[in-house]
Structure formats: C-alpha cells, structure tokens
Scaffold this active site. Structure first.
Site, PDB file in Angstrom:
ATOM      1  N   ARG A  72      63.600 -24.900  81.090  1.00 26.51           N
ATOM      2  CA  ARG A  72      62.481 -25.677  80.697  1.00 26.51           C
ATOM      3  C   ARG A  72      62.680 -26.470  79.524  1.00 26.51           C
ATOM      4  NH1 ARG A  72      56.793 -22.646  80.296  1.00 26.51           N
ATOM      5  NH2 ARG A  72      56.197 -24.843  79.873  1.00 26.51           N
ATOM      6  N   ASN A 104      50.775 -28.403  74.623  1.00 28.44           N
ATOM      7  CA  ASN A 104      52.068 -28.656  75.180  1.00 28.44           C
ATOM      8  C   ASN A 104      53.104 -27.825  74.180  1.00 28.44           C
ATOM      9  OD1 ASN A 104      50.989 -29.896  77.148  1.00 28.44           O
ATOM     10  ND2 ASN A 104      51.587 -31.954  76.495  1.00 28.44           N
ATOM     11  N   ASP A 106      56.361 -28.663  74.478  1.00 32.23           N
ATOM     12  CA  ASP A 106      57.703 -29.626  74.301  1.00 32.23           C
ATOM     13  C   ASP A 106      57.360 -30.217  72.872  1.00 32.23           C
ATOM     14  OD1 ASP A 106      55.975 -32.204  74.502  1.00 32.23           O
ATOM     15  OD2 ASP A 106      55.681 -31.774  76.796  1.00 32.23           O
ATOM     16  N   HIS A 121      49.881 -23.692  71.560  1.00 30.41           N
ATOM     17  CA  HIS A 121      50.613 -22.928  72.198  1.00 30.41           C
ATOM     18  C   HIS A 121      51.915 -22.686  71.870  1.00 30.41           C
ATOM     19  CE1 HIS A 121      47.346 -23.164  75.913  1.00 30.41           C
ATOM     20  NE2 HIS A 121      46.943 -22.594  74.907  1.00 30.41           N
ATOM     21  N   CYS A 132      60.363  -8.116  65.283  1.00 31.70           N
ATOM     22  CA  CYS A 132      60.117  -8.437  63.906  1.00 31.70           C
ATOM     23  C   CYS A 132      59.453  -9.645  63.577  1.00 31.70           C
ATOM     24  CB  CYS A 132      60.812  -7.904  62.847  1.00 31.70           C
ATOM     25  SG  CYS A 132      62.721  -9.080  63.035  1.00 31.70           S
ATOM     26  N   GLY A 219      45.001 -35.127  80.027  1.00 31.80           N
ATOM     27  CA  GLY A 219      45.995 -34.545  80.614  1.00 31.80           C
ATOM     28  C   GLY A 219      45.839 -32.893  80.592  1.00 31.80           C
ATOM     29  N   THR A 220      44.816 -32.554  80.684  1.00 35.80           N
ATOM     30  CA  THR A 220      44.745 -31.147  80.563  1.00 35.80           C
ATOM     31  C   THR A 220      43.594 -30.596  81.584  1.00 35.80           C
ATOM     32  OG1 THR A 220      43.876 -29.215  79.448  1.00 35.80           O
ATOM     33  CG2 THR A 220      42.746 -30.982  78.791  1.00 35.80           C
ATOM     34  N   SER A 221      44.007 -29.774  82.314  1.00 40.27           N
ATOM     35  CA  SER A 221      42.862 -29.316  83.434  1.00 40.27           C
ATOM     36  C   SER A 221      41.816 -28.390  82.874  1.00 40.27           C
ATOM     37  CB  SER A 221      43.752 -28.170  84.208  1.00 40.27           C
ATOM     38  OG  SER A 221      44.208 -26.940  83.490  1.00 40.27           O
ATOM     39  N   PRO A 246      43.915 -38.184  86.073  1.00 44.81           N
ATOM     40  CA  PRO A 246      43.368 -38.737  87.513  1.00 44.81           C
ATOM     41  C   PRO A 246      42.726 -38.077  88.209  1.00 44.81           C
ATOM     42  CG  PRO A 246      46.054 -38.498  86.905  1.00 44.81           C
ATOM     43  CD  PRO A 246      45.194 -37.464  86.017  1.00 44.81           C
TER      44      PRO A 246
HETATM   45  N1  APR Z   1      48.413 -38.238  83.208  1.00 39.59           N
HETATM   46  C1  APR Z   1      47.317 -37.539  82.876  1.00 39.59           C
HETATM   47  N2  APR Z   1      46.777 -36.482  83.408  1.00 39.59           N
HETATM   48  C2  APR Z   1      47.629 -35.878  84.282  1.00 39.59           C
HETATM   49  C3  APR Z   1      48.898 -36.447  84.480  1.00 39.59           C
HETATM   50  C4  APR Z   1      49.159 -37.851  84.160  1.00 39.59           C
HETATM   51  N3  APR Z   1      50.141 -38.521  84.522  1.00 39.59           N
HETATM   52  N4  APR Z   1      49.268 -35.718  85.622  1.00 39.59           N
HETATM   53  C5  APR Z   1      48.814 -34.761  85.937  1.00 39.59           C
HETATM   54  N5  APR Z   1      47.473 -34.549  84.965  1.00 39.59           N
HETATM   55  C6  APR Z   1      46.441 -33.588  84.745  1.00 39.59           C
HETATM   56  C7  APR Z   1      46.401 -32.654  85.977  1.00 39.59           C
HETATM   57  O1  APR Z   1      45.238 -33.563  86.923  1.00 39.59           O
HETATM   58  C8  APR Z   1      45.704 -31.703  85.173  1.00 39.59           C
HETATM   59  O2  APR Z   1      44.308 -31.748  85.145  1.00 39.59           O
HETATM   60  O3  APR Z   1      47.080 -32.876  83.860  1.00 39.59           O
HETATM   61  C9  APR Z   1      46.536 -31.490  84.029  1.00 39.59           C
HETATM   62  C10 APR Z   1      47.658 -30.361  83.939  1.00 39.59           C
HETATM   63  O4  APR Z   1      46.888 -29.391  83.937  1.00 39.59           O
HETATM   64  P1  APR Z   1      47.469 -27.872  83.860  1.00 39.59           P
HETATM   65  O5  APR Z   1      49.112 -27.838  84.478  1.00 39.59           O
HETATM   66  O6  APR Z   1      46.695 -26.752  83.858  1.00 39.59           O
HETATM   67  O7  APR Z   1      48.196 -28.168  82.220  1.00 39.59           O
HETATM   68  P2  APR Z   1      47.228 -27.787  80.858  1.00 39.59           P
HETATM   69  O8  APR Z   1      45.870 -27.955  80.961  1.00 39.59           O
HETATM   70  O9  APR Z   1      48.039 -28.252  79.551  1.00 39.59           O
HETATM   71  O10 APR Z   1      47.245 -26.159  80.936  1.00 39.59           O
HETATM   72  C11 APR Z   1      46.926 -25.325  79.610  1.00 39.59           C
HETATM   73  O11 APR Z   1      48.110 -23.505  80.287  1.00 39.59           O
HETATM   74  O12 APR Z   1      49.510 -22.806  81.526  1.00 39.59           O
HETATM   75  C12 APR Z   1      48.991 -22.637  80.399  1.00 39.59           C
HETATM   76  O13 APR Z   1      50.144 -22.610  78.253  1.00 39.59           O
HETATM   77  C13 APR Z   1      49.924 -23.384  79.500  1.00 39.59           C
HETATM   78  O14 APR Z   1      49.665 -25.015  77.796  1.00 39.59           O
HETATM   79  C14 APR Z   1      49.415 -24.855  79.071  1.00 39.59           C
HETATM   80  C15 APR Z   1      47.855 -24.254  79.489  1.00 39.59           C
END
Ligand code: APR
Length: 279
Positions: A72, A104, A106, A121, A132, A219-221, A246
């Site tokens: 990754r 994120n 990254d 995270h 340690c 961009g978070t679920s 989206p």
């Molecule tokens: N622009 C905006 N949003 C987007 C795009 C895009 N181009 N592509 C995808 N998405 C959205 C998806 O619709 C989804 O809602 O980004 C979200 C990604 O969701 P996850 O993969 O669940 O990521 P995240 O919310 O960051 O997860 C939180 O969970 O798995 C752990 O530690 C990991 O930091 C992560 C945390």
C-alpha cells in the site's frame, strides 16, 4: 451536484473563518489509491482488508500484514495529489484557521499543500516497534519497486501460515524489520480495528470540530467510529455540514448541503464558487 447546491456550499465556505475539512479514503480515490472498502487487486484480492488491519492478524502473520502495508505504501508513493487535495490546500491558504482532519494514512494532503493534517488513523510512513513503540526509520523510499505479480495458480496463503522467507516473497509476504532497541517486529504506524485512536489527534479533532463554523466532509463512508463522530460533533453544536461524496452516507441526515460527485471535481468547483476571483 446542482448549481444551487454548489452556490449554497460556496456561500457557506466564503462566510467561514474556522472551517474543518474532514477527509476519508474517497479523497484519494482519484489519485489511484483504492478506498478501504474497494475490492483489493492482484495478490491481495483474496484478503479482506478488515481482517488484515488488526492486531490479531499482525500477531498471527507479521510478514503478511507488513507486506500488505508495504504494498500500500508503494502504491501511495506512486500516486500524486489530485485536484481535490489542491483545493483543500487552497481553502487552508485562504482561511489560515482551517483544520484538516484525515482518516487517511497516505501523505497526499501534505504533498498537496496542507502542512500538518490531524491524523486520526496514523500514517503509512511512521512505523514503530510493536513492543516498545520506538519510532523506526522506513526501509527505503527510493525507488518504489513494482508490486510482485500474482503467482499463477499458486496455493492460497492463509493468515497464520509460515512466512515464505526472503526479503520479499512472491506471495507478498515481507518480513518486518526488527526494532533496534528490543528486537521485536516493527509494525505499521496506523490504527488498526480494535485499537484506540491517538489521544492527541482525537482531542485536537474534537476541539476543532467543536469550535468550527463549517464542517466540510469529503469522501468518507462515515461508518468507522469514533472518527465518524467528528462531523456529528460539529453538527450538534450548530455548524453547517457540507458533504462531498458520490453516494449517500449516514451523514446525509445532518448535512446542510450534499454535493454528490467526486472530490477531484467538486472541491475545485466549490473553491471557485466561494471565491470567484480565485482563478
Ligand atoms: N470522491 C469523493 N468520495 C468518494 C470518491 C471520490 N472520488 N470515491 C469514493 N468515495 C467515497 C465512497 O462513496 C465512500 O463513501 O469515499 C468513501 C470511502 O469510504 P471508506 O472506504 O469506508 O473509507 P473511510 O470512510 O475513509 O473509512 C474510514 O475505516 O477502514 C478504516 O482505517 C480505515 O481510515 C479508514 C476508515
């Protein structure tokens, strides 16, 4: 994303003085970094990320988990910040009290121009000793090798199987370095499922969300807690929440404006809507 919604979000952003930008994996999707819930590709498609990203998986098979994180990390090194990252940096440049909080691991916010995002995270670039906690330098970032190809018809490695040896085996396993102090295996500097968030980052995030006058979630679920509570803290205290995604998420319920679309397109458009002179 319709014109009136973008105009309303632009008005909220232009009026803000202490915005919080809260980002998840979708922020980096257009840079080619797969979101956490995306299907894994190549070697890693047989694994569920939610099973690899745990203390138990690392204990059972450190080389498998270290190999996955190194793959990754190499993917991130090959990626570039997208126009969404640059737009977040433009917001922070306009409004110096902006706080960027990211889930994120990254480094694309930093490379996109945000000096010090709050990292809930952890980071792919800050490994530490699994026993340690001594911070450990990374093997070498130059140049990132290609990921090993999928072995044709090879046996399916299982979590807990013996590492196949060598610095990097064809199944992606990679023996983690040993801690220079105590000799225990070095682990990725990320927060795994079941682990507590770094206290300082969490309190900085809660404080920023409590005092913000706009929360922009990108961009978070919003499924992983406690990080997902950050936008809810802001909403509860009366700050408008603008969401860029989206697809619908649980945050729809608290959003003042929903901008449905990819971050790399929506965020630059939002900056232009807020500051038409931005160029
Ligand atoms: N622009 C905006 N949003 C987007 C795009 C895009 N181009 N592509 C995808 N998405 C959205 C998806 O619709 C989804 O809602 O980004 C979200 C990604 O969701 P996850 O993969 O669940 O990521 P995240 O919310 O960051 O997860 C939180 O969970 O798995 C752990 O530690 C990991 O930091 C992560 C945390």
């Amino acid at each position: 994303m319709s014109g009136p919604e973008l105009a309303e979000a632009g008005r909220l952003l232009a009026a803000a003085r202490r915005p919080v930008v809260f980002t998840g994996a979708g922020m980096s999707a257009e840079s080619g970094v797969p979101t956490f819930r995306d299907a894994q590709t190549g070697l890693w498609q047989r694994y569920d990320p939610q099973e690899l990203a745990t203390p138990a998986a690392f204990r059972a098979d450190p080389a498998l988990v270290w190999g996955w994180y190194e793959a990754r990390r190499r993917g991130v090194l090959r990626a570039e910040p997208n126009p969404g990252h640059r737009a977040v940096a433009a917001i922070a440049a306009r409004l110096p009290d902006t706080v960027v909080i990211t889930q994120n691991v990254d480094d694309l916010h930093e490379r996109g121009g945000v000096a010090a995002p709050v990292r809930l995270h952890g980071s792919l670039f800050a490994p530490r000793c699994s026993a340690c906690a001594r911070p450990t330098p990374l093997p070498s970032d130059l140049p990132p090798p290609a990921d090993p190809p999928e072995p044709p018809g090879g046996p399916e490695p299982q979590i807990g199987a013996e590492p196949s040896g060598g610095p990097e085996s064809p199944d992606g396993r990679l023996t983690p370095p040993a801690c220079a102090d105590c000799g225990a295996p070095v682990r990725p500097g990320v927060v795994w499922f079941g682990e507590a968030l770094p206290e300082a980052a969490l309190s900085a995030a809660v404080e920023a969300a409590s005092g913000c006058d706009l929360l922009l979630t990108v961009g978070t679920s919003a499924l992983v807690h406690p990080a997902a509570e950050i936008p809810l803290v802001a909403a509860r205290l009366g700050a408008p929440v603008v969401q860029v995604n989206p697809v619908p998420t649980p945050l729809d319920a608290v959003c003042a404006v929903n901008l449905r679309g990819p971050a790399g397109e929506v965020l630059p458009a939002l900056v232009r809507a807020a500051w038409p002179d931005a160029g």
